[in-house]
Scaffold this motif. Structure first.
Motif: not given
Length: 142
Positions: A42-71
Motif C-alpha cells: 500500500a505504501n509503495r502504491l501510494e508513493g506512485l500516487g495511487l489512492k486506496q478504495v474509500r467510501t463516499r464519505d472518504g473513509q477507507l472501505k476495507y479493513d485491509e489496504p485495498a486498491f481498485s484497478f480497471s480497464k
C-alpha cells in the motif's frame, strides 16, 4: 524506439473481479478488480500516487489496504479493448470467474491523467482460486 512503459506488480486477495468479461452495471463498461494487500505494498502504491478504495464519505472501505484497478471495455472511438490477460499459476490462459478471496498477482500500468494518478489493469495471475459462486436466493441460509 525504447518502450518506457512502467509496469507494477502486486499480490493480494481479489474482490469483485471482472477480468474476462467487463462489468456492464455502470457506464462506461470496465474490466476491473479490487485487490486487498499489505501495508508495505500500500505504501509503495501510494508513493506512485495511487489512492486506496474509500467510501463516499472518504473513509477507507476495507479493513485491509485495498486498491481498485480497471480497464475500459471500449476505446474512445468505440472499438473494443482487449480484456486483461487472466492466467493460472503456471501462466496458462484461463477463462473463468475469479471469486472473492482468491490470491492473485496483478500487473498494472500506472498513469497520470487530468483527475489524478490511476493504474490500468493489464493482467491477473490466479495463485490460489476461490471459485466464484452466485448467490442462490432459493437456498438462503440463516
Amino acid at each position: 524506439m525504447e518502450d518506457k512503459t512502467m509496469y507494477e506488480y502486486l499480490d493480494g486477495k481479489s474482490m469483485y473481479a471482472n477480468v474476462t468479461t467487463p462489468n456492464r452495471r455502470f457506464e462506461p463498461h470496465k474490466y476491473q478488480i479490487v485487490v486487498l494487500t499489505d501495508e508495505d505494498t500500500a505504501n509503495r502504491l501510494e508513493g506512485l500516487g495511487l489512492k486506496q478504495v474509500r467510501t463516499r464519505d472518504g473513509q477507507l472501505k476495507y479493513d485491509e489496504p485495498a486498491f481498485s484497478f480497471s480497464k475500459q471495455a471500449n476505446r474512445k472511438d468505440g472499438t473494443p479493448n482487449d480484456a486483461p490477460k487472466l492466467v493460472d499459476s503456471e501462466g496458462n490462459s484461463i477463462d473463468m470467474s475469479v471469486g472473492n478471496g482468491s490470491t492473485v498477482r496483478v500487473k498494472i500500468k500506472p498513469y497520470t491523467g487530468t483527475y489524478g494518478t490511476f493504474a490500468e489493469l493489464m493482467a491477473v495471475k490466479v495463485l490460489n482460486l476461490v471459485e466464484y459462486a452466485e448467490e442462490d436466493s432459493d437456498n438462503e441460509e440463516f
